[in-house]
Design a protein around this motif. Structure first.
Motif, short mmCIF file in Angstrom:
data_model
loop_
_atom_site.label_atom_id
_atom_site.label_comp_id
_atom_site.label_asym_id
_atom_site.label_seq_id
_atom_site.Cartn_x
_atom_site.Cartn_y
_atom_site.Cartn_z
N ARG A 229 0.86 -1.14 -0.14
CA ARG A 229 -0.23 -0.04 -0.07
C ARG A 229 0.77 1.29 0.15
N ARG A 238 0.56 8.51 -8.04
CA ARG A 238 -0.44 9.37 -7.58
C ARG A 238 -0.19 10.62 -7.13
N ASP A 241 0.41 12.64 -10.09
CA ASP A 241 -0.83 12.85 -10.80
C ASP A 241 -1.71 14.28 -10.25
N PRO B 253 -6.30 2.35 0.17
CA PRO B 253 -5.62 1.03 -0.65
C PRO B 253 -5.71 -0.29 -0.05
N HIS B 263 -6.56 4.04 -10.48
CA HIS B 263 -6.30 5.49 -9.83
C HIS B 263 -6.38 6.50 -11.21
N GLY B 264 -7.37 7.24 -11.17
CA GLY B 264 -7.40 8.26 -12.25
C GLY B 264 -8.30 7.81 -13.37
N LEU B 268 -10.29 7.25 -7.35
CA LEU B 268 -9.03 7.65 -6.81
C LEU B 268 -8.89 6.75 -5.63
N VAL B 269 -7.39 6.58 -5.33
CA VAL B 269 -6.97 5.96 -4.37
C VAL B 269 -6.25 6.99 -3.26
N ARG B 291 -13.85 15.85 -15.03
CA ARG B 291 -12.92 14.86 -14.41
C ARG B 291 -14.07 13.46 -13.82
#
Lengths: 244, 426
Positions: A229, A238, A241, B253, B263-264, B268-269, B291
């Motif tokens: 995780r 992430r 992003d 997660p 994700h995305g 989302l995470v 989005r």
């Protein structure tokens, strides 16, 4: 188009929580946002501490964070709350050459007391002021003494958070001994690591792990799943992003 | 199939569906305290464990760690454990003995059917001698589909649905509520629980629950995003249900999420215990409706690939058949694992007892201190009472002496003289 991150920090930090090579979607390009592991006075888009944040505009060593976004295990005014990610290579770390405990604490007196007690039982152990990848490679059980209080399973400490290096230990499939704390970032005490309230607990746990290492396989296997995780390539992807 | 009880939960629904896929299956209730039982559940015959004594089964299947003990109380050619989760993880640190008991099923000489790939990988790592098949979970495609009700995504407040039983620590419902409350953008929050009457600490929150699948589908459709911040899951199927309705998810997660959440792309995470990060993710969706819509389209794309309930049940039946037809589990290897793990349980139990004794010793010390303090306080009170009595005696003596003086001729004469003195006021 996903932003590319530049992960900065000292060697110790990068070996535990950095990113080796550019991976799809995340990592290190020269022009991307910068993430600095550990305190810094240099400009950075994100400063990621492995400790609680001592206060807005300050870092644990007296540095200034400036306007950067701060991720830390606790504190006020955070942009994010998390431990350090676990560098991908740690998941492939081979088993240690021999059973040995590693006791990590910035407090030399406390570290010395635990090491003395382990030595009195004839148990192999080493100490360190901070966790490093080299020390991790040589250990089979790692005690992050952190901010252990007199917590019990019935009354966990209210404020303490899991040490920021904990995911690295689990990724390496070493048995983790960590303070009993309220904020665990997904780690499950008793299931993927052993939680202690006193230093005597640490000695007892280390003794059990060093004496019967094969019996702790389920703990290590579940610990590695928990560490997934916090796998650096996923976490930074992430983050990239979001910073895009 | 050995089942602990016949309650309403996702786990029981799955067991019923999978039992129907097995030819000649029965549900054997293992809880001796179970009340009156129906003759069948969803068309599958139901009986008590005690009533199954004379039966001979091809396969006995435990469906929860507490039912595993009954695997050897029925006569069966093969024994299987159906893993809907690694159940030891449900127990917090203080549930020490339950955690060990739940872990024990992984060391039994049985075949395993897992509901998610990560569990199979774990079993293969821990028990290389054992066979483990994956059945997965399916979705009732006739119930969970786009346009099952509700309204289209709005431009108003972000409508956030939090799923989970608030009284279960590992569902992270209170974390989710806190994250929505920490948002900067306007949001509407609904919590849906299996038992909404057991939802402490959620004052002011719209709470619903106990819904059947069509009602759940309609509820998903009334929301823009599903928020699920669980710490332990086997798979966590509710985001997949929401995907089928076109609703993306924001999740921690947890184990199993990786089987569907990209994700995305469809959600989302966010990190565990990351309140600012989670609130920021929700705020981002509230601000960027394009989005949000794109994630909804991604959710539908994932749903299109997801197996149906019938398909998953069929996979379960195939897995059971393959394990039943295969070689017997290696009891020697299982015993070796059990012995090794028992060493840890023994050592940790010893340490647990030591810690409890230390705590008890500390409490005893505190009790002794307070008892001593109480004794001292009582002594002090006794002393004060004695002094009070002494003072009372002195006061009475003085009063007697005063009355004696007042009774003397000299005192009375002096008092009379004072009354006669000019300016005395009398």
């Amino acid at each position: 188009m996903t932003a590319r991150l530049r992960i900065l920090g000292d060697e110790r930090a990068l070996e535990l929580a950095g990113l080796a090579a550019p991976a799809q979607g995340a990592p290190g390009g020269p022009d991307g946002p910068t993430v600095h592991l550990g305190p810094t006075t240099e400009p950075a888009d994100v400063i990621w501490l492995s400790t609680p944040h001592p206060g807005e505009g300050r870092t644990p060593d007296g540095g200034v964070t400036g306007p950067a976004r701060v991720i830390a295990t606790g504190g006020r005014g955070l942009w994010g709350r998390a431990p350090w990610p676990a560098r991908d290579e740690l998941f492939e770390l081979p088993p240690p050459p021999a059973a040995r405990a590693l006791v990590v604490s910035a407090d030399p007196e406390r570290r010395g007391q635990v090491l003395e007690k382990l030595a009195a039982r004839g148990l192999p152990a080493a100490g360190a002021t901070a966790l490093s990848a080299a020390d991790l490679a040589a250990a089979s059980v790692v005690a992050l003494l952190g901010d252990a209080g007199a917590a019990t399973p019935e009354a966990p400490a209210a404020a303490a958070a899991m040490p920021g290096e904990a995911p690295a230990v689990l990724a390496a499939r070493r048995v983790l001994l960590a303070p009993r704390c309220q904020t665990t970032f997904g780690l499950l005490p008793g299931t993927d690591h052993l939680a202690f309230g006193t230093d005597d607990d640490v000695v007892q746990y280390a003794d059990a792990v060093l004496t019967h290492p094969e019996s702790f396989a389920p703990l290590q296997a579940l610990g590695a799943r928990t560490a997934e995780r916090h796998r650096a390539s996923l976490v930074y992807a992430r983050l990239a992003d979001e910073l895009e | 199939m050995l089942i602990h009880e016949l309650g309403r939960s996702g786990g029981v629904d799955t067991i019923l569906r999978y039992a129907r896929a097995l030819e000649g299956a029965e549900l054997v209730v293992t809880d001796p305290r179970a009340g009156a039982l129906p003759p069948d559940a969803g068309g599958v015959p139901v009986r008590r464990l005690a009533d199954a004594a004379g039966e001979r089964y091809d396969v006995a299947i435990a469906t929860w760690w507490a039912t595993a003990v009954a695997l050897w109380e029925v006569s069966a050619a093969r024994r299987i454990v159906f893993l809907q989760s690694i159940e030891s993880r449900f127990y917090e640190e203080r549930w020490f003995y339950e955690r060990f008991a739940a872990e024990q099923v992984l060391a039994l000489p049985v075949g395993f059917v897992a509901s998610a790939n990560w569990m199979r990988e774990l079993v293969v790592e821990l028990r290389p001698d054992a066979r483990c098949e994956v059945a997965g979970y399916g979705i009732d495609k006739a119930v969970f589909e786009p346009g099952t009700g509700g309204s289209a995504p709005s431009g108003g407040p972000l409508r956030v649905l939090v799923e989970g039983q608030p009284s279960l620590w590992f569902k992270g419902v209170h974390d989710a509520v806190a994250a929505v409350r920490a948002m900067g953008e306007p949001a509407e929050l609904t919590v849906v629980a299996s038992d909404p009457t057991a939802a402490p600490g959620l004052d002011g929150v719209r709470l619903t629950g106990g819904l059947d699948p069509p009602a759940m589908a309609a509820l998903y459709a009334e929301h823009d995003v599903l928020l699920k911040l669980s710490r332990v899951e086997g798979l966590g199927l509710t985001p997949v249900e929401a995907f089928h309705v076109g609703v993306p998810a924001v999740v921690t997660p947890y184990t199993g999420h990786e089987e569907y959440l990209k994700h995305g792309r469809n959600g989302l995470v966010v990190g565990y215990d990351d309140l600012p990060g989670t609130a920021r993710a929700l705020d981002g969706l509230a601000r960027d409706r394009e989005r949000l819509a794109a994630l909804g389209r991604g959710a539908l794309a994932t749903a299109a690939e997801w197996p149906s309930a019938e398909h998953a049940a069929s996979r379960f039946a195939t897995a059971v058949a393959e394990l039943a037809a295969g070689p017997e589990p290696d009891a020697h290897a299982a015993m070796a694992h059990l012995q090794r793990w028992q060493t840890r349980w023994l050592e940790l139990t010893r340490e647990h007892v030591r810690q409890e004794r230390a705590i008890t010793g500390g409490l005893r010390g505190a009790v002794t201190w307070h008892e001593d303090a109480l004794t001292q306080a009582r002594d002090h009170v006794d002393e004060l009472n004695e002094r009070l009595r002494e003072a009372d005696r002195l006061a009475r003596d003085l009063h007697g002496q005063i009355e004696s003086i007042k009774a003397t001729r000299a005192y009375r004469a002096a008092a009379a003289a004072r009354r006669l003195k000019p300016g005395s006021g009398e």
